[in-house]
Design an enzyme around this catalytic site. Structure first.
Site, PDB file in Angstrom:
ATOM      1  N   ASP A 184       0.821  -1.215   0.000  1.00  0.00           N
ATOM      2  CA  ASP A 184       0.000   0.000   0.000  1.00  0.00           C
ATOM      3  C   ASP A 184       0.853   1.262   0.000  1.00  0.00           C
ATOM      4  OD1 ASP A 184       0.914  -0.488   2.569  1.00  0.00           O
ATOM      5  OD2 ASP A 184      -1.004  -0.120   3.563  1.00  0.00           O
ATOM      6  N   ASP A 217       7.299   3.900   3.343  1.00  0.00           N
ATOM      7  CA  ASP A 217       7.646   5.065   4.154  1.00  0.00           C
ATOM      8  C   ASP A 217       9.157   5.034   4.390  1.00  0.00           C
ATOM      9  OD1 ASP A 217       7.003   7.285   5.863  1.00  0.00           O
ATOM     10  OD2 ASP A 217       6.931   5.958   7.583  1.00  0.00           O
ATOM     11  N   PHE A 272       0.312  11.536   7.399  1.00  0.00           N
ATOM     12  CA  PHE A 272      -0.248  10.216   7.669  1.00  0.00           C
ATOM     13  C   PHE A 272      -1.597  10.079   6.967  1.00  0.00           C
ATOM     14  CE2 PHE A 272      -2.231   6.725   9.907  1.00  0.00           C
ATOM     15  CZ  PHE A 272      -1.179   5.822   9.932  1.00  0.00           C
TER      16      PHE A 272
HETATM   17  P1  5GP Z   1       8.005   1.459   6.387  1.00  0.00           P
HETATM   18  O1  5GP Z   1       8.595   0.206   6.925  1.00  0.00           O
HETATM   19  O2  5GP Z   1       8.275   1.686   4.928  1.00  0.00           O
HETATM   20  O3  5GP Z   1       8.392   2.648   7.232  1.00  0.00           O
HETATM   21  O4  5GP Z   1       6.455   1.374   6.622  1.00  0.00           O
HETATM   22  C1  5GP Z   1       5.607   0.734   5.738  1.00  0.00           C
HETATM   23  C2  5GP Z   1       4.305   0.486   6.447  1.00  0.00           C
HETATM   24  O5  5GP Z   1       3.994   1.553   7.344  1.00  0.00           O
HETATM   25  C3  5GP Z   1       3.136   0.455   5.496  1.00  0.00           C
HETATM   26  O6  5GP Z   1       2.897  -0.846   5.012  1.00  0.00           O
HETATM   27  C4  5GP Z   1       2.009   0.949   6.365  1.00  0.00           C
HETATM   28  O7  5GP Z   1       1.468  -0.112   7.095  1.00  0.00           O
HETATM   29  C5  5GP Z   1       2.654   1.893   7.337  1.00  0.00           C
HETATM   30  N1  5GP Z   1       2.547   3.312   6.949  1.00  0.00           N
HETATM   31  C6  5GP Z   1       3.535   4.170   6.583  1.00  0.00           C
HETATM   32  N2  5GP Z   1       3.048   5.391   6.312  1.00  0.00           N
HETATM   33  C7  5GP Z   1       1.716   5.315   6.484  1.00  0.00           C
HETATM   34  C8  5GP Z   1       0.646   6.245   6.333  1.00  0.00           C
HETATM   35  O8  5GP Z   1       0.783   7.437   5.971  1.00  0.00           O
HETATM   36  N3  5GP Z   1      -0.603   5.760   6.593  1.00  0.00           N
HETATM   37  C9  5GP Z   1      -0.834   4.475   6.993  1.00  0.00           C
HETATM   38  N4  5GP Z   1      -2.097   4.128   7.231  1.00  0.00           N
HETATM   39  N5  5GP Z   1       0.141   3.573   7.148  1.00  0.00           N
HETATM   40  C10 5GP Z   1       1.410   3.995   6.898  1.00  0.00           C
END
Ligand code: 5GP
Length: 179
Positions: free
Chosen positions: A99, A102, A151
């Site tokens: 989805d 980040d 977010f």
């Molecule tokens: P990363 O490991 O890349 O930091 O985080 C990825 C995961 O963080 C995504 O699969 C999601 O679950 C969550 N995440 C990161 N940013 C957002 C955001 O803006 N909204 C939501 N709902 N989840 C996020």
């Protein structure tokens, strides 16, 4: 618009158009091949369901669940493996469907794990990307939208398991998560 949203960032019509475009691109890139789509639960469920229906190549579907967040809005850097794949990926073309990316920590961990199982190829498709937040070297092959460091929820994305059903991607009011 849901009351807990500050604004709509990407409306459902724009999402649908982008999903169709991604579907065409992926179908062209994998023409004549068989693809194993891997839905990263739960956030990518709705994106995966829509994207798969835009593919014209042979595709199987599997799912995996890893979590780095709990009920917070920031990555902890701690990745938990909650559900593994059902199928063997050895020798297969994998498309990991996510989805949002980040920091990149979650997908870095996941893709390294999947590469160790000897797939023929592995590509990443994400609906949303926050490139300004990246902490590791990770470049998705297919990106729907680059978004700012806010977010977001909706179209599968949650906060504490809520808002997944919203049809648009919207910015959650900071007061909802206590900032
Ligand atoms: P990363 O490991 O890349 O930091 O985080 C990825 C995961 O963080 C995504 O699969 C999601 O679950 C969550 N995440 C990161 N940013 C957002 C955001 O803006 N909204 C939501 N709902 N989840 C996020």
């Amino acid at each position: 618009m849901h009351n807990d949203l500050e604004s709509i960032l990407i409306a459902k019509e724009a999402i649908a158009a982008k999903v169709a475009e991604l579907g065409q691109q992926i179908s062209a890139d994998y023409e004549g091949e068989e693809l194993l789509a891997i839905c990263v639960l739960k956030g990518a469920i709705i994106f995966t369901a829509d994207l798969l229906r835009q593919l014209t190549v042979d595709v199987s579907l599997d799912s995996i669940s890893i979590s780095s967040y709990g009920h917070s809005t920031r990555s902890s850097g701690v990745v938990r493996f909650l559900k593994d794949l059902d199928e063997s990926v050895e020798g297969r073309h994998l498309l990991v469907i996510e989805d949002i990316i980040d920091t990149g920590l979650t997908l870095k961990y996941l893709t390294e794990n999947l590469w160790s199982r000897k797939p023929k190829s592995l590509k990443i498709c994400t609906l949303l990307d926050k490139p300004s937040r990246r902490q590791v070297d990770l470049k998705p092959d297919y990106v729907g939208f680059n978004i700012p460091d806010r977010f977001v929820v909706g179209y599968g994305l949650d906060y504490a398991e809520r808002y997944r059903q919203l049809p648009d991607v919207g910015i959650l009011r900071p007061e909802v998560y206590g900032e």
